[in-house]
Design an enzyme around this catalytic site. Structure first.
Site: not given
Ligand SMILES: [Zn+2]
Length: 820
Positions: A253, A289-290
């Protein structure tokens, strides 16, 4: 360890036309124990030259060992302790395998073009340069690139110089922080940039030509989340720039390369009027998240891949904290419960699951470590821990952990100790039972006059009894008006009962509860006064008990019928309806089920309305689409008219179809009218939005005509569909009861070709193929599937295959037991 890298000078000459690169590197090595041989990781590279710089050291021989994935340097004499500069000149090819240094395709005015990009996690930096390719070998990197002058280069840091010379230009990038090889990034192409700033940090969205304006929302998210994490960790983002790069061909992703985060294009760009609200929330989640990884993972890194979850569970958990801080109205903690907690339990309720800390011996095992246990269960256990030790202690423990281990590597106990010190609670004891032990408990609760008896056991969907496992469960119990806490660390416990008892308040604990009938009926009676997380939890636990066949399906249907008609929260209703829908897919002829699913779909539409409203919740959007899908599958005449009318309007006026309903109208139109299948294929070729392309791909799967099903599947292998988009097709096809048998046949007939197209590295994609196709499409065909894949080389997919097969076995037993 006899030697370690301190710094890499890396220079590349990239030829996009020829799809080749040549590189030179100087590795500053520190020899810790005298050696006569140096082994580096290297795959698919040719080495032309290798020598030591500035010292008179003779290399006897050097060779690429393709079998072992190594580049080996043999020395004439033993190398003493000290620092040395090893020079290597090498060449390699840009592949299209989504791993290492590879090319991604895009189109401009109908002309196909490519750019070069990297994906090094977990162990593919070795495909771009000979290196010590393990997370604990942290080093700094000085990167430079010579490319054709029409191209731009992106790496982890800012260029300090760009020199043009004739038709070429050379980028010299600032030295990176000390970091692991898997976080290095290179991108070479005709990029477009959308720029902004956060404090002194230059923020950019990087896209292929013509798309940069779709990156605006991503920049807004990035600014917010950077601010949140800087404050939460009390530690600044340390690079002067951050790029968010949209890559059309991408295996995962997104990927947290330090300062140069890559995303699957449709998980970064927002197309006004086309991108749904639910997708925008997903995009926010990916970005958060990143960004969390820039601290958790990049600054502090797990020592080895067996502790991958230290990276992933934190990034997963922290992402939701950040989103909830800015967008409380999105109610993302309910999503968290469904996707992370329940998602983690789905896998962990199989005998073929594995502990969060999982042995990873070879690099072939690494890909399979990126699963629902590392991300979802890991993240759920952290949520439980935060609740147990308190928000402030949790944050303080993390701050200490980041400061103590900055630029270094850790194992899980390093973290427990910091959290234990911050909270003065037995964190190590609790976490050991959830991290080192496979599975999770079911707490059986029974009433004995004024006493509540609790008993814990491992929960297994197969119904197999496990008498060994035991957990230290931090429990939060609602008893009448009071909240009570208990660390349940024995097999059994007795508590005084109250008028009203509910275990697992807000579902913070990673366990399911099996209540007696008298408590269940209290829940049914008081349904609308319970919190939405409690309602989700009750539905979930009953559904799990139904699949393990300890609760008859008829009881589950009766319960869902009683509460479903009372429910008005779109998150809860969507969850309830989707559970019933999944069962219906397995048992399409079950009459009571059919009746209830149809009734609840209509109730849902009465709540959401047929058309999306401005600023509605993502859950309303998802519920509406699910309800419409169910009703079109039931050939409901009103829905047929609604869908086909909407599609006709769309044909003359695209803007008439709201983003949030686009996907289901596309799918429904194809379902009702075979002729639209062809129209959709034409549209696929002409639309420029990847997000829209995926909606079209999914719609092409909702056909009932065998030849059209084949027609869609052909697109997967004839080059029309990008290999990385295959999972969208597989998931949608498996969701069509008319296509399930053909899909499974197709998967088996074309397995070798699929493996071939993945270049042997499409590991994650092939894992999805098992997960989507086997459990639902394989009912009644288990032996055949087993026999077929027994002859195949499943290296890197063995675990996923075993899990999918076990899920299938559970589904078959469930259907058998509940057959009417
Ligand atoms: Zn991750």
């Amino acid at each position: 360890m006899s030697c370690k890298p301190l710094n890499y000078y890396l220079h590349y000459d990239v030829d996009l036309e020829e799809r080749t690169f040549s590189g030179k590197e100087v590795i500053k090595l520190q020899i810790l124990n005298p050696v006569k041989e140096i082994r580096l990781d290297s795959i698919g590279l040719e080495v032309q030259e290798c020598h030591f710089e500035s010292v008179d050291l003779k290399i006897a021989a050097f060779q690429v060992d393709e079998q072992e994935g190594a580049f080996v340097v043999h020395l004439e004499e033993e190398l003493d302790n000290g620092e040395y500069d090893l020079f290597i000149r090498f060449t390699g090819k840009l592949t299209d395998s989504l791993a290492g240094f590879y090319t991604s395709k895009y189109e401009v005015d109908g002309v196909e073009k490519v750019f070069a990009t990297t994906q090094f996690e977990a162990a593919d930096a070795r495909r771009a340069f000979p290196c010590f390719d393990a997370p604990e070998h942290k080093a700094t990197f000085d990167v430079s690139f010579s490319v054709a002058s029409n191209l731009s280069v992106v790496s982890n840091t800012l260029p300090f110089d760009v020199i043009e010379f004739g038709e070429k230009k050379t980028y010299y990038f600032e030295r990176t922080p000390k970091m692991s090889t898997y976080l290095l990034y290179f991108g070479v192409g005709e990029f477009e940039f959308l720029e902004d700033r956060y404090k002194n940090i230059r923020l950019r969205v990087v896209t292929t030509p013509g798309k940069r304006d779709y990156g605006k929302p991503a920049l807004e998210f990035a600014k917010k989340f950077l601010q949140y994490f800087e404050e939460y960790f009390d530690y600044p983002y340390i690079l002067p720039k951050l790029d968010l790069i949209a890559v059309p061909d991408f295996g995962a992703g997104a990927m947290e390369n330090w300062g140069a985060i890559t995303f699957r294009e449709n998980m970064l760009l927002v197309y006004p009027g086309k991108t749904s609200q639910a997708t925008i929330v997903r995009i926010a989640e990916y970005i958060a998240h990143e960004l969390a990884h820039q601290w958790f993972g990049n600054l502090v890194t797990m020592k080895w891949w067996d502790n991958l979850w230290l990276n992933e569970s934190f990034a997963t958990f922290m992402a939701f904290k950040a989103i909830n801080y800015f967008y409380p109205e999105w109610d993302v903690w309910s999503d968290y419960l469904i996707s992370e907690v329940f998602g983690g339990m789905d896998l962990d309720s199989l005998s073929s699951s594995h502990p969060i800390k999982m042995p990873v011996k070879s690099i072939a095992d690494i890909d399979e470590a990126f699963d629902a246990i590392a991300y979802n269960k890991g993240g759920s256990v952290l949520r439980m821990l935060e609740r147990y030790i308190g928000d402030d202690n949790f944050r303080d423990g993390l701050r200490r952990y980041i400061r103590t281990y900055e630029y270094a590597n850790t194992i899980e106990t390093d973290l427990w100790k910091e959290l234990e010190t911050a909270s003065d609670k037995p964190v190590v004891t609790v976490m050991k039972t959830f991290v080192e032990q496979i599975g999770f408990p079911v707490v059986r609760c029974t009433l004995h006059s004024k006493e509540l008896h609790l008993e814990q056991r491992r929960f297994l969907l197969s119904g197999v009894q496990d008498d060994e496992s035991m957990w230290s469960i931090p429990m939060v119990i609602q008893k009448d008006d009071k909240e009570e806490r208990l660390l349940f660390d024995s097999r059994k416990a007795h508590l005084p009962a109250g008028e009203f008892v509910m275990l697992n308040k807000e579902y913070t604990g990673f366990y399911i509860t099996d209540y007696p009938n008298e408590i269940r009926s209290v829940f049914t009676e008081q349904w609308s006064s319970l919190g939405n997380k409690e309602r989700l939890g009750i539905i979930h636990d009953l559904n799990m008990l139904t699949f393990s066949t300890s609760l008859p399906l008829a009881d589950f249907i009766a319960f869902c019928s009683a509460v479903g008609h009372e429910e008005s929260d779109t998150v809860v209703l969507e969850y309830l309806l989707s559970r019933l829908y999944q069962i219906w897919l397995l048992m399409p002829k079950h009459e009571d089920l059919l009746k209830l699913v149809s009734e609840l779909a209509k109730t849902s539409l009465a709540i959401t309305g047929m058309e999306p409203e401005q600023e509605e919740l993502p859950s309303a959007e998802i519920l509406r689409s699910l309800a419409i899908k169910i009703l079109f599958k039931l050939d409901d005449a009103d829905i047929q008219k609604f869908v086909l009318d909407a599609f006709e309007r769309f044909n003359t006026d695209e803007a008439s179809l709201a983003a949030g309903i686009r996907a289901v109208i596309f799918a429904g139109s194809v379902w009702f009218n075979d002729g639209i299948h062809q129209k959709m294929k034409e549209r696929y070729a002409t639309t420029d939005s990847l997000d829209d392309k995926i909606k079209i791909l999914r719609a092409l799967c909702y056909v009932r005509n065998d030849s059209l099903i084949h027609d869609t599947l052909v697109l997967c292998l004839d080059g029309t569909i990008r290999f990385s988009n295959l999972p969208y097709i597989l998931a949608a096809m498996a969701d069509n009861e008319h296509a399930q048998r053909i899909l499974l046949d197709w998967l088996m007939d074309n397995w070798d070709e699929l493996k071939n197209q993945g270049g042997g590295m499409g590991g994650m994609i092939l894992q999805r193929a098992f997960q989507y196709c086997i459990p639902s499409c394989g009912v009644g065909r288990r032996e055949e599937i087993k026999a077929y894949f027994a002859q195949k080389d499943l290296t890197g997919q063995e675990k996923t295959f075993a899990q999918s097969l076990e899920e299938l076995e559970i589904n078959e037993r469930f259907v058998e037991v509940n057959r009417q």
